[in-house]
Scaffold this motif. Sequence first.
Motif, PDB file in Angstrom:
ATOM      1  N   SER A 180      88.954 -14.608  72.561  1.00 29.59           N
ATOM      2  CA  SER A 180      90.088 -15.453  72.655  1.00 29.59           C
ATOM      3  C   SER A 180      89.674 -13.567  74.506  1.00 29.59           C
ATOM      4  N   SER A 181      90.137 -13.665  75.790  1.00 26.31           N
ATOM      5  CA  SER A 181      89.940 -12.825  76.737  1.00 26.31           C
ATOM      6  C   SER A 181      90.174 -11.606  76.870  1.00 26.31           C
ATOM      7  N   ILE A 182      91.416 -11.735  76.045  1.00 24.27           N
ATOM      8  CA  ILE A 182      91.321 -10.040  75.139  1.00 24.27           C
ATOM      9  C   ILE A 182      90.718  -9.748  74.101  1.00 24.27           C
ATOM     10  N   GLY A 183      89.516  -8.919  74.637  1.00 26.86           N
ATOM     11  CA  GLY A 183      89.460  -8.469  72.916  1.00 26.86           C
ATOM     12  C   GLY A 183      89.846  -7.517  71.885  1.00 26.86           C
ATOM     13  N   ARG A 184      90.150  -7.455  71.366  1.00 29.84           N
ATOM     14  CA  ARG A 184      90.316  -6.795  70.168  1.00 29.84           C
ATOM     15  C   ARG A 184      89.411  -5.932  69.303  1.00 29.84           C
ATOM     16  N   GLU A 188      84.264  -8.037  70.091  1.00 29.72           N
ATOM     17  CA  GLU A 188      84.749  -9.098  71.391  1.00 29.72           C
ATOM     18  C   GLU A 188      85.494  -8.489  73.026  1.00 29.72           C
ATOM     19  N   ALA A 189      85.282  -7.417  72.897  1.00 27.25           N
ATOM     20  CA  ALA A 189      85.875  -6.910  74.183  1.00 27.25           C
ATOM     21  C   ALA A 189      84.740  -7.300  75.179  1.00 27.25           C
ATOM     22  N   ALA A 192      84.149 -10.999  76.097  1.00 30.59           N
ATOM     23  CA  ALA A 192      84.960 -11.444  76.709  1.00 30.59           C
ATOM     24  C   ALA A 192      84.631 -10.842  77.695  1.00 30.59           C
ATOM     25  N   GLY A 193      83.977  -9.903  78.747  1.00 31.79           N
ATOM     26  CA  GLY A 193      83.394  -9.247  79.784  1.00 31.79           C
ATOM     27  C   GLY A 193      82.524 -10.266  80.267  1.00 31.79           C
TER      28      GLY A 193
END
Length: 263
Positions: A180-184, A188-189, A192-193
């Motif tokens: 997702s573009s919203i890394g949790r 993942e963050a 995403a970036g």
Amino acid sequence: MLLAFDVGNSNVKIGLLGEDGRVHDKMRISSQLQRTADEYNVFVNQFLQQNQFVWQDIEGIIISSVVPLITGELSIFLEKHVEQPYAILGPGAKTGLKINTEHPHELGADLVANAAGAYYLSQGKPCIAIAFGTATTFTVVNSRSELQGVAIAPGVETALVSLVKNTALLRQVKLEMPRSSIGRNTQEAIRAGLILGNLGTVEYIVQQQLRELRQAAGDPELDIKLYSTGFFGKFYQQHSHCLGEFEEDLLFLGLQQIWQKNI
Ligand SMILES: Nc1ncnc2c1ncn2[C@@H]1O[C@H](COP(=O)(O)OP(=O)(O)O)[C@@H](O)[C@H]1O
Ligand SMILES: CC(C)(COP(=O)(O)O)[C@@H](O)C(=O)NCCC(=O)O
């Protein structure tokens, strides 16, 4: 058979190219500055042996390099151990393209070779060669067969290394598409970036270059071919509709064309 060297900032790619420009075989070694001419001799001889070739099967050697220290050692290796003629791609070489940048001598040989490969594949149409290596580069050939210019951005791994180096808590991550573009979580963050950010950068630069080329030609429908290459090229091309075809051996193809124009 032509022996070709693509010396990049991360890897040296060595290729055996047939007359039709097809790559018979290739090997990749890291771009270590301390490697000696004699070490290159060992690598290349092993590579030829693996392919059951002898030096007599090699008509010549061509080098594209953006790492001067490695160019120097490769030249010593060729002078000392090899009788076949060799060429180092640089200013003055015939490429089939007019280099129309402000300072042609500062243009990286890899960019010229990629442009020559793209121009060959596009059969003389305007084109953009997008290379995903240590840097991500966008080399533009316009409708007057001129290498008009380039955009140079940090490669995705180069950006990651810099991010990790300049922060206390961030660590290396595996470079793959984030869920997702919203890394949790932190990994993942970062993905995403970095990955989505890079994809956005690449697509924006390509759209801008297409727009400028079409504007300059006065033809909003101008057909412009796109080719992606380099270590991360396949990955990005698979996740985008605007990066054209993936051509793993674009640079080698360009070197083959340049060799033929200069013998
Ligand atoms: N075998 C590999 N595994 C993981 N990453 C790699 C590998 N080979 C190259 N890379 C990464 O790909 C980038 C270099 O790609 P490459 O196409 O070889 O470019 P260059 O021509 O700049 O050497 C670097 O960021 C490097 O870390
Ligand atoms: C832009 C580059 C760093 C790309 O290098 P790579 O990612 O292929 O290792 C290289 O082409 C280079 O050093 N060029 C010199 C500057 C120029 O082309 O304008």
